[in-house]
Design an enzyme around this catalytic site. Sequence first.
Site, PDB file in Angstrom:
ATOM      1  N   GLU A  87     -31.050  17.806   8.441  1.00 53.26           N
ATOM      2  CA  GLU A  87     -30.988  17.263   9.808  1.00 53.26           C
ATOM      3  C   GLU A  87     -29.548  16.987  10.227  1.00 53.26           C
ATOM      4  O   GLU A  87     -29.220  15.937  10.793  1.00 53.26           O
ATOM      5  CB  GLU A  87     -31.847  15.996   9.921  1.00 53.26           C
ATOM      6  CG  GLU A  87     -33.300  16.176   9.533  1.00 53.26           C
ATOM      7  CD  GLU A  87     -34.110  17.084  10.460  1.00 53.26           C
ATOM      8  OE1 GLU A  87     -33.608  17.451  11.557  1.00 53.26           O
ATOM      9  OE2 GLU A  87     -35.252  17.438  10.107  1.00 53.26           O
ATOM     10  N   CYS A 144     -41.989  32.316  18.408  1.00 48.03           N
ATOM     11  CA  CYS A 144     -42.448  31.539  19.558  1.00 48.03           C
ATOM     12  C   CYS A 144     -43.931  31.206  19.398  1.00 48.03           C
ATOM     13  O   CYS A 144     -44.729  32.060  19.006  1.00 48.03           O
ATOM     14  CB  CYS A 144     -42.217  32.335  20.834  1.00 48.03           C
ATOM     15  SG  CYS A 144     -42.856  31.536  22.330  1.00 48.03           S
ATOM     16  N   GLN A 170     -35.801  12.278  19.909  1.00 49.00           N
ATOM     17  CA  GLN A 170     -37.146  11.729  19.779  1.00 49.00           C
ATOM     18  C   GLN A 170     -37.704  12.335  18.498  1.00 49.00           C
ATOM     19  O   GLN A 170     -38.008  13.530  18.456  1.00 49.00           O
ATOM     20  CB  GLN A 170     -38.020  12.094  20.976  1.00 49.00           C
ATOM     21  CG  GLN A 170     -39.442  11.576  20.841  1.00 49.00           C
ATOM     22  CD  GLN A 170     -40.303  11.971  22.025  1.00 49.00           C
ATOM     23  OE1 GLN A 170     -39.913  11.758  23.168  1.00 49.00           O
ATOM     24  NE2 GLN A 170     -41.456  12.539  21.752  1.00 49.00           N
ATOM     25  N   GLY A 172     -39.997  13.608  15.771  1.00 51.49           N
ATOM     26  CA  GLY A 172     -41.378  14.076  15.762  1.00 51.49           C
ATOM     27  C   GLY A 172     -41.481  15.407  15.062  1.00 51.49           C
ATOM     28  O   GLY A 172     -40.478  16.051  14.757  1.00 51.49           O
TER      29      GLY A 172
END
Length: 196
Positions: A87, A144, A170, A172
């Site tokens: 991350e 996709c 956010q 998630g």
Amino acid sequence: MAQLYFEYGAMGSGKSIEILKVAHNYETQGKKVLLLTPLIDDRDGVGVIASRIGLKRPATVVSETDNLFTMIETAKNEKLAAILVDEAQFLTKDQVDQLAQVVDDLNLPVMTFGLKQDAFNHLFVGSQRLLEIADKLEEMKTICSFCGKKAITQLRIANGQPQYTGAQVQIGGDESYLPTCRYHWHHPILTMIPQP
């Protein structure tokens, strides 16, 4: 010669499974790695790197005020072979520069993994800096959710509806984001969005 790597991709492209695989490969050769993950990512608990397929392991937590060079220089006494950062989009610009200093001054390879851009198609600060200074860039690909073409971004969803405004961060997973191509980010097929 050590290098700074940035492997990036849309959500669901396998970044976390890749970092766990790289750590495993080093460790099966008897080499020690330092796994880092930002404090902000608490989806599976603070200090946990977890993949969507269920593999997970603990990692050292990094807050936005931590000096990564100092942290890694201290840990280097443990004969580290590599630094692995999950991350990485959540790192600050200074922290990315500190990772580059680890490569240059400590001669340790640093492999970072993360999103390139947010759900509104703007670069994260950490990703932008990595794109600017990393020695090696590699895109991890996924498809996709709507058409099967290459996904380049992620669509944030809430209550079954696409979200085009809001906070940049956010936290998630699959319940909040879908990997999409550019066209379907703009034109999602509403009947294919999972409903709450």
